[in-house]
Write an enzyme that holds these catalytic residues in place. Structure first.
Site, PDB file in Angstrom:
ATOM      1  N   GLY A  38       5.127   9.346  -0.409  1.00 32.49           N
ATOM      2  CA  GLY A  38       4.073  10.276  -0.020  1.00 32.49           C
ATOM      3  C   GLY A  38       4.669  11.606   0.379  1.00 32.49           C
ATOM      4  O   GLY A  38       5.822  11.690   0.797  1.00 32.49           O
TER       5      GLY A  38
ATOM      6  N   GLY B 225       3.603  15.552   2.268  1.00 32.44           N
ATOM      7  CA  GLY B 225       2.669  16.472   2.894  1.00 32.44           C
ATOM      8  C   GLY B 225       3.277  17.853   2.980  1.00 32.44           C
ATOM      9  O   GLY B 225       4.291  18.148   2.333  1.00 32.44           O
TER      10      GLY B 225
ATOM     11  N   SER C 274       4.766  19.408   5.552  1.00 30.09           N
ATOM     12  CA  SER C 274       6.051  19.508   6.246  1.00 30.09           C
ATOM     13  C   SER C 274       6.757  18.161   6.368  1.00 30.09           C
ATOM     14  O   SER C 274       7.697  18.034   7.141  1.00 30.09           O
ATOM     15  CB  SER C 274       5.841  20.093   7.649  1.00 30.09           C
ATOM     16  OG  SER C 274       4.971  19.277   8.396  1.00 30.09           O
TER      17      SER C 274
ATOM     18  N   VAL D 278       7.437  10.996   3.000  1.00 29.45           N
ATOM     19  CA  VAL D 278       7.589   9.596   3.386  1.00 29.45           C
ATOM     20  C   VAL D 278       8.339   8.855   2.281  1.00 29.45           C
ATOM     21  O   VAL D 278       8.012   8.988   1.102  1.00 29.45           O
ATOM     22  CB  VAL D 278       6.224   8.926   3.640  1.00 29.45           C
ATOM     23  CG1 VAL D 278       6.409   7.451   4.013  1.00 29.45           C
ATOM     24  CG2 VAL D 278       5.468   9.655   4.744  1.00 29.45           C
TER      25      VAL D 278
ATOM     26  N   LYS E 266       9.628   8.667   7.596  1.00 26.29           N
ATOM     27  CA  LYS E 266       9.018   9.987   7.437  1.00 26.29           C
ATOM     28  C   LYS E 266      10.070  11.028   7.795  1.00 26.29           C
ATOM     29  O   LYS E 266      10.605  11.040   8.909  1.00 26.29           O
ATOM     30  CB  LYS E 266       7.790  10.133   8.341  1.00 26.29           C
ATOM     31  CG  LYS E 266       7.170  11.528   8.280  1.00 26.29           C
ATOM     32  CD  LYS E 266       5.958  11.663   9.180  1.00 26.29           C
ATOM     33  CE  LYS E 266       4.721  11.140   8.523  1.00 26.29           C
ATOM     34  NZ  LYS E 266       3.492  11.511   9.265  1.00 26.29           N
TER      35      LYS E 266
ATOM     36  N   ASP F  21      -6.251  12.736  14.048  1.00 24.11           N
ATOM     37  CA  ASP F  21      -6.281  12.780  12.582  1.00 24.11           C
ATOM     38  C   ASP F  21      -6.719  11.432  12.017  1.00 24.11           C
ATOM     39  O   ASP F  21      -6.092  10.895  11.109  1.00 24.11           O
ATOM     40  CB  ASP F  21      -4.920  13.195  12.031  1.00 24.11           C
ATOM     41  CG  ASP F  21      -5.024  13.855  10.655  1.00 24.11           C
ATOM     42  OD1 ASP F  21      -6.145  14.268  10.280  1.00 24.11           O
ATOM     43  OD2 ASP F  21      -4.001  13.951   9.955  1.00 24.11           O
TER      44      ASP F  21
END
Length: 331
Positions: free
Chosen positions: A36, A38, A40, A43, A58, A152
């Site tokens: 994964g 994002g 910043s 993963v 991460k 979140d």
């Protein structure tokens, strides 16, 4: 890796109960494949070499973080102290070169978002939603009792292991409410702008009066809609438009969009209770757990049979979606 990962999640969770110490050096881990990405953080699935156990790591780019290293370390210490069966634990964290490494169990079922986009683009059945979200609420209740806001909550941060156990993840934006005054008096005023716009509570968007754990209850209600419709309200709009729609329009409901599945009056009532613009009128996580909607919830084996059975592994799903199966290659 999936077979080992299927066995390992319960082992890792059990070892976390007795505070097994995971290595805090990069050479103790072998990064296997990206799982994964994002803005910043990235993963990776990995192996903890001393224990020969699958883990997820991460890697957070410290140069792109909007807070100091001291704040990051404090947040990591808070995460490390949490211990609940519905929360994904932080096993270890350390800085290596330009990245903060955060080591967590590898959860082989992937996120509810990934599962929906691969196999259930039109939404999930109500008993499945009730089973997942009851455990999410249990995790939120634990956090809120400790003065922690997740900030979140969404389907992309709800994970399932191979046995169907639900784990609320990604405390990258979770924050501890600051104490002030006498012991136990919480200053309920966070003014930082974090989270994902589609799931963000109005008071978080406005940034005028601050917000408290009831912002998570709004996000919980939006996630109910996300699981029913296959996407969050306003998900196809640009972020600024989402902000305007959330602040100016009435709260979304289960009937704001047509659904291809039948949903109960109890579910409609639950969504309406969560999506109240005045945070003072939103119920707590503890009180929501008593709602009649959750009478349809089952145990983890139900999710294993009705949601996970027959699905390819997460890496296979990602590759298949990149090749055109499903909608988007998110994890």
């Amino acid at each position: 890796m999936s077979a080992g990962a299927s066995r390992s999640i319960s082992n890792i969770m059990a070892s976390h109960q007795v505070r097994r110490e995971y290595p805090t050096s990069a050479d103790a881990y072998e990064l296997l494949e990206e799982a994964g990405r994002g803005v910043s953080a990235t993963v990776w699935s990995a192996i903890c070499k001393p224990f020969n156990e699958p883990v997820a790591i991460k890697l957070m780019d410290l140069e792109n973080m909007n807070c100091s290293l001291d704040e990051i370390v404090r947040e990591a210490q808070t995460m490390r102290s949490l211990n609940h069966p519905c929360l994904l634990p932080l096993l270890a964290s350390f800085v290596h070169r330009e990245n903060l490494w955060m080591v967590m169990p590898y959860v082989s079922g992937g996120s509810v978002l990934n599962i929906m986009r691969f196999a259930y683009p039109d939404g999930l059945d109500e008993p499945v939603i009730a089973t997942i979200m009851r455990d999410v609420l249990r995790g939120l209740e634990y956090l809120h009792r400790r003065g922690i806001i997740h900030r979140d909550v969404k389907a992309g941060n709800i994970l399932l292991d191979a046995g169907g156990h639900v784990l609320l993840a990604d405390f990258g934006v979770a924050t501890t409410l600051e104490r002030g005054g006498s012991w136990g008096n919480l200053v309920l005023a966070r003014n930082t702008f974090v989270g994902t716009p589609c799931w963000m509570a109005p008071e978080v968007m406005e940034q005028t009066q601050g917000y408290d754990e009831r912002a998570d209850i709004w996000s919980f209600g939006i996630t109910l809609l996300e699981m029913a419709h296959g996407h969050a309200p306003f998900a196809r709009l640009p972020p600024m438009k989402v902000l305007l729609m959330t602040l100016q329009n009435p709260p979304p409901t289960l009937d704001s969009e047509p659904t291809k599945k039948p949903y109960s009056k109890a579910m409609r009532e639950l969504v309406a209770k969560c999506l109240v613009k005045d945070p003072a009128r939103r119920p707590s996580a503890s009180s929501l757990l008593e709602h009649k909607f959750f009478k349809t919830a089952h145990d983890s084996s139900y999710l294993q049979r009705h949601l996970l059975a027959g699905l390819p592994s997460v890496p296979e799903r990602v590759q298949l979606m990149k090749a055109g199966h499903g909608t988007r290659p998110d994890v």
